[in-house]
Design an enzyme around this catalytic site. Structure first.
Site, PDB file in Angstrom:
ATOM      1  N   VAL A  15      43.987  36.007  27.249  1.00 13.54           N
ATOM      2  CA  VAL A  15      43.656  34.629  26.888  1.00 13.54           C
ATOM      3  C   VAL A  15      42.336  34.400  26.591  1.00 13.54           C
ATOM      4  O   VAL A  15      42.106  33.736  25.492  1.00 13.54           O
ATOM      5  CB  VAL A  15      43.986  33.621  28.281  1.00 13.54           C
ATOM      6  CG1 VAL A  15      43.527  32.130  27.902  1.00 13.54           C
ATOM      7  CG2 VAL A  15      45.318  33.849  28.746  1.00 13.54           C
ATOM      8  N   ARG A  36      32.776  42.096  30.695  1.00 18.04           N
ATOM      9  CA  ARG A  36      32.466  43.174  31.569  1.00 18.04           C
ATOM     10  C   ARG A  36      32.137  44.393  30.921  1.00 18.04           C
ATOM     11  O   ARG A  36      31.600  45.291  31.412  1.00 18.04           O
ATOM     12  CB  ARG A  36      33.549  43.195  32.508  1.00 18.04           C
ATOM     13  CG  ARG A  36      33.523  42.229  33.580  1.00 18.04           C
ATOM     14  CD  ARG A  36      34.378  42.497  34.589  1.00 18.04           C
ATOM     15  NE  ARG A  36      35.727  42.641  34.028  1.00 18.04           N
ATOM     16  CZ  ARG A  36      36.955  43.006  34.588  1.00 18.04           C
ATOM     17  NH1 ARG A  36      36.811  43.442  36.043  1.00 18.04           N
ATOM     18  NH2 ARG A  36      37.970  43.157  33.976  1.00 18.04           N
ATOM     19  N   ASP A  51      28.734  40.091  35.629  1.00 12.10           N
ATOM     20  CA  ASP A  51      29.480  40.777  36.673  1.00 12.10           C
ATOM     21  C   ASP A  51      30.003  39.657  37.678  1.00 12.10           C
ATOM     22  O   ASP A  51      29.010  39.187  38.414  1.00 12.10           O
ATOM     23  CB  ASP A  51      28.577  41.760  37.204  1.00 12.10           C
ATOM     24  CG  ASP A  51      29.116  42.587  38.441  1.00 12.10           C
ATOM     25  OD1 ASP A  51      30.216  42.248  38.833  1.00 12.10           O
ATOM     26  OD2 ASP A  51      28.476  43.190  39.258  1.00 12.10           O
ATOM     27  N   CYS A  70      38.195  31.688  31.678  1.00 16.31           N
ATOM     28  CA  CYS A  70      39.611  32.554  31.908  1.00 16.31           C
ATOM     29  C   CYS A  70      39.477  33.598  32.774  1.00 16.31           C
ATOM     30  O   CYS A  70      40.471  34.197  33.282  1.00 16.31           O
ATOM     31  CB  CYS A  70      39.848  32.779  30.561  1.00 16.31           C
ATOM     32  SG  CYS A  70      39.783  31.566  29.067  1.00 16.31           S
ATOM     33  N   ARG A  73      40.670  37.299  38.737  1.00 16.72           N
ATOM     34  CA  ARG A  73      41.388  38.465  39.347  1.00 16.72           C
ATOM     35  C   ARG A  73      43.052  38.066  39.454  1.00 16.72           C
ATOM     36  O   ARG A  73      43.318  37.013  39.846  1.00 16.72           O
ATOM     37  CB  ARG A  73      41.249  38.624  40.852  1.00 16.72           C
ATOM     38  CG  ARG A  73      41.940  39.859  41.573  1.00 16.72           C
ATOM     39  CD  ARG A  73      41.326  40.362  43.023  1.00 16.72           C
ATOM     40  NE  ARG A  73      41.812  41.666  43.231  1.00 16.72           N
ATOM     41  CZ  ARG A  73      42.791  42.022  43.755  1.00 16.72           C
ATOM     42  NH1 ARG A  73      43.815  41.004  44.343  1.00 16.72           N
ATOM     43  NH2 ARG A  73      43.224  43.246  44.330  1.00 16.72           N
ATOM     44  N   SER A 116      46.602  28.111  37.282  1.00 21.45           N
ATOM     45  CA  SER A 116      48.072  28.663  37.075  1.00 21.45           C
ATOM     46  C   SER A 116      49.012  27.811  37.656  1.00 21.45           C
ATOM     47  O   SER A 116      48.608  27.014  38.730  1.00 21.45           O
ATOM     48  CB  SER A 116      48.020  29.931  37.923  1.00 21.45           C
ATOM     49  OG  SER A 116      49.120  30.310  38.116  1.00 21.45           O
ATOM     50  N   TYR A 142      47.289  34.984  45.136  1.00 20.39           N
ATOM     51  CA  TYR A 142      46.566  34.418  43.769  1.00 20.39           C
ATOM     52  C   TYR A 142      46.625  33.012  43.705  1.00 20.39           C
ATOM     53  O   TYR A 142      45.725  32.515  43.229  1.00 20.39           O
ATOM     54  CB  TYR A 142      47.539  35.119  42.804  1.00 20.39           C
ATOM     55  CG  TYR A 142      47.266  34.919  41.359  1.00 20.39           C
ATOM     56  CD1 TYR A 142      46.035  34.980  40.883  1.00 20.39           C
ATOM     57  CD2 TYR A 142      47.882  34.111  40.729  1.00 20.39           C
ATOM     58  CE1 TYR A 142      45.683  34.576  39.535  1.00 20.39           C
ATOM     59  CE2 TYR A 142      48.011  33.550  39.616  1.00 20.39           C
ATOM     60  CZ  TYR A 142      46.442  33.946  38.758  1.00 20.39           C
ATOM     61  OH  TYR A 142      46.454  33.404  37.553  1.00 20.39           O
ATOM     62  N   LYS A 146      43.626  30.318  43.458  1.00 19.66           N
ATOM     63  CA  LYS A 146      43.327  29.252  42.259  1.00 19.66           C
ATOM     64  C   LYS A 146      43.269  27.813  42.744  1.00 19.66           C
ATOM     65  O   LYS A 146      42.493  26.946  42.220  1.00 19.66           O
ATOM     66  CB  LYS A 146      44.591  29.465  41.372  1.00 19.66           C
ATOM     67  CG  LYS A 146      44.512  30.795  40.403  1.00 19.66           C
ATOM     68  CD  LYS A 146      43.374  30.559  39.453  1.00 19.66           C
ATOM     69  CE  LYS A 146      43.372  31.646  38.354  1.00 19.66           C
ATOM     70  NZ  LYS A 146      42.534  31.465  37.644  1.00 19.66           N
TER      71      LYS A 146
END
Length: 320
Positions: A15, A36, A51, A70, A73, A116, A142, A146
Site C-alpha cells: 500500500v 527500512r 526503524d 501505512c 506489523r 484495518s 492484529y 489496530k
C-alpha cells in the site's frame, strides 16, 4: 511554488509504495518515503530511514504537512512469536503513537492512519455490513492492536489539535499483491481443482488503486477531518464468484467443485485450518456510503478492470 510535503511510512510495502506513486503522478503533494531498506522508489523521491522499533524517529518532521501511516506489523497466518499481542503492540500501537506525538509537536496538520477492517471483526451477518461505528471488538491480536492504535491516536488528536483520519480497508488486492490472493491466482493459473464452488457468501474487497485514490483524497479534503472511513470497490462478491471471475481474467477455465460449506468447515476443523475456512466461507461486507457522501468520492476503477490489471501483472511476472 513548493508542493506540501507528505510523509508516507511503510513506503516499501504494497500500500505504501502505491501511495508514493500516486502522489508522484498527481503532483499535488511531494512524497517523503519512510523506509527500512532501499527499494525502487529510492531514485524517484526523497527517502528517510525509519526503524519502527526505535523510540527515536531519526529524522525531522518539521515542514511536513501530513503523514500517511501505512507501516505496520501485518496479520501473520502462522504466528511464531511467544507473545503475539506484545509483538503487534510494539509496532502497531507504541511506534504509531510515538510517531503521532512527534508529528503533533512538529506541527503536522493531518495524520492519516491506515487501519484495518479487522478492527470491526471477522465476519458480518447477511445484509448487515460493517460501518464506521463499532458493533463488535477485534478477534485477533492484529485487529486488537489496530483498534488500540486508533484509540490512542484519537486521544493525541484531541489533546493537540492534529487532525486524524482513519481508513479501514478490507482485503486489498492488485498488481504485485502477495499472500493468499497471489496463491489464489497461482492455483487458478495452474488449473488446480478447488472445492469452493458452492460458497454463496458476500465479501468486500478493495483494489489498490481505489484505496490509494481515497487516501490521496483524505490528505486535504476538509470533510475528512476526524472521520473513520470504510472503503471497497463498491461491488461485493462471493468466494465462488471471485474465483470464477479471476479465472476468466487469467484466460483460464475455473475448476470449482461444489462441495457443501458444512463439509468444508468440517475438513478445515480436522486439518487445524478453521480460521482459513471461516474466512473463505463467511461474509464480510462494509458500508462505504458515508465515505462516498462526505467526500463526494467513488471508486475510480471498476471491479472487472481491477481483475484484468491484476491478472495481467501476474501473467507478466510469471514470464520473468
Amino acid at each position: 511554488m513548493n508542493q506540501p510535503l507528505v510523509l508516507v511510512t511503510g513506503a516499501t510495502g504494497f500500500v505504501g509504495e502505491a501511495v508514493v506513486f500516486k502522489l508522484l503522478l498527481d503532483k499535488t503533494f511531494t512524497p517523503l518515503a519512510a523506509v527500512r531498506s532501499q527499494s525502487r522508489i529510492s531514485g524517484l523521491c526523497k527517502t528517510v530511514y525509519w526503524d519502527m522499533n526505535s523510540p527515536d524517529i531519526g529524522f525531522t518532521l518539521d515542514g511536513i504537512h501530513a503523514i500517511v501511516h501505512c507501516a505496520a506489523r501485518v496479520h501473520v497466518m502462522d504466528e511464531t512469536a511467544p507473545d503475539a499481542m506484545d509483538e503487534f503492540r510494539k509496532i502497531n500501537v507504541y511506534s504509531t503513537l510515538n510517531l503521532a506525538r512527534n508529528a503533533a509537536k512538529s506541527g503536522v496538520k493531518r495524520f492519516i492512519y491506515i487501519s484495518s477492517i479487522k478492527v470491526n471483526g471477522e465476519s458480518t451477518p447477511p445484509g448487515q455490513p460493517f460501518t464506521s461505528v463499532l458493533s463488535s471488538l477485534p478477534q485477533d491480536p492484529y485487529g486488537l492492536s489496530k483498534f488500540e492504535a486508533e484509540e490512542g491516536l484519537r486521544e493525541i488528536s484531541s489533546e493537540t489539535g492534529m487532525e486524524l483520519v482513519v481508513i479501514r480497508p478490507p482485503l486489498v488486492y492488485g498488481p504485485g499483491v502477495k499472500a493468499n490472493f497471489l496463491n489464489m491466482m497461482t492455483w487458478l493459473d495452474r488449473g488446480v481443482p478447488l472445492p469452493l464452488g458452492a460458497i454463496n457468501n458476500q465479501r468486500s474487497l478493495v483494489f489498490i488503486d481505489n484505496l490509494v485514490d481515497l487516501i490521496a483524497t483524505c490528505i486535504s479534503h476538509p470533510s475528512a477531518e476526524g472521520r473513520v472511513f470504510m472503503v471497497s470497490d463498491g461491488a461485493d462478491i462471493s468466494t465462488s464468484q471471485l474465483l470464477g471471475l479471476m479465472a476468466k481474467a487469467l484466460g483460464k477455465k475455473s475448476r470449482l467443485i461444489p462441495v457443501p460449506v458444512g463439509l468444508l468447515k468440517l475438513a478445515g476443523f480436522l486439518a487445524g485450518r478453521s480460521g482459513m475456512t471461516q474466512r473463505l466461507c463467511s461474509s464480510l461486507q462494509v458500508d462505504m456510503s458515508e465515505t462516498c457522501r462526505l467526500l463526494g468520492w467513488s471508486p475510480p476503477i471498476t471491479r472487472d478492470l481491477a481483475f484484468r490489471r491484476s491478472a495481467l501483472h501476474f501473467q507478466d511476472s510469471q514470464k520473468k
